[in-house]
Enzyme design. Structure first.
Site, PDB file in Angstrom:
ATOM      1  N   GLU A  84      61.514  37.311  26.235  1.00 15.97           N
ATOM      2  CA  GLU A  84      62.665  37.379  25.320  1.00 15.97           C
ATOM      3  C   GLU A  84      62.461  36.505  24.084  1.00 15.97           C
ATOM      4  OE1 GLU A  84      66.343  36.855  27.459  1.00 15.97           O
ATOM      5  OE2 GLU A  84      65.762  38.365  28.945  1.00 15.97           O
TER       6      GLU A  84
ATOM      7  N   ASN B 139      71.574  37.300  43.390  1.00 15.46           N
ATOM      8  CA  ASN B 139      71.622  38.487  42.528  1.00 15.46           C
ATOM      9  C   ASN B 139      70.587  39.515  42.988  1.00 15.46           C
ATOM     10  OD1 ASN B 139      71.567  40.335  40.421  1.00 15.46           O
ATOM     11  ND2 ASN B 139      70.579  38.934  38.994  1.00 15.46           N
TER      12      ASN B 139
ATOM     13  N   CYS C 116      69.771  36.796  35.628  1.00 12.97           N
ATOM     14  CA  CYS C 116      69.918  35.487  36.249  1.00 12.97           C
ATOM     15  C   CYS C 116      68.849  34.507  35.766  1.00 12.97           C
ATOM     16  CB  CYS C 116      69.908  35.609  37.770  1.00 12.97           C
ATOM     17  SG  CYS C 116      68.537  36.557  38.444  1.00 12.97           S
TER      18      CYS C 116
END
Length: 159
Positions: free
Chosen positions: A154, A119, A127
């Site tokens: 996150e 990626n 990813c």
């Protein structure tokens, strides 16, 4: 064109090509991989917007990115990367589950993992949200420490 920004995972080089983000690179930066980068341009509108959105993400104020993207890869890689974007913020999935979502068997999880590792636009194409079937953090092109940091960004924002 490209610019460099600081982040909790080290310096990031954001590359724009034909009006879209084509790469986000972790330091140390490679100069001989054949990717077109052009000159540094900290004022290019796409790079300014990408910088703002990444800073907002790291400040735990942004969960989704809204940038023009142009990752270069095979048809299979493109399919995997499009599926990565569908993994919700703060959630993870396994390589096998990602293969299943693509209509493939669990046996394709290695191929999915390889595409995941290729990626060119990490963070924006998340990813880092793909982990091993047993819940462990497995390989990450930017290094396991960076993957852990991104997942913590996150998780911290969710609570």
């Amino acid at each position: 064109m490209w610019t460099v920004i600081g982040s909790p995972v080290g310096d990031l080089r954001i590359v724009e090509h034909h009006g879209a983000v084509s790469a986000i690179e972790f330091s140390p930066f490679r100069e001989t991989d054949g990717r077109p980068r052009g000159q540094q341009d900290d004022d290019h509108p796409v790079l300014v917007e990408a910088t703002a959105q990444l800073r907002s993400y790291f400040a735990r104020e942004r969960r989704d990115f809204d940038l023009p993207l142009a990752p270069v890869g095979t048809e299979f890689q493109q399919r995997v990367w499009k599926e990565l974007i569908r993994i919700p913020y703060g959630e993870t999935t396994s390589y096998g589950e990602l293969a299943r979502r693509l209509g493939l068997t669990n046996a394709a999880s290695r191929a999915v993992g390889h595409a995941n590792g290729q990626n060119p636009i990490p963070i924006v194409i998340p990813c880092h949200r793909v982990i091993g079937a047993d819940g462990t953090l497995t390989g990450y092109a930017g290094g396991i420490e960076r993957k852990q940091t991104l997942l913590e960004v996150e998780q911290d924002a969710l609570f």
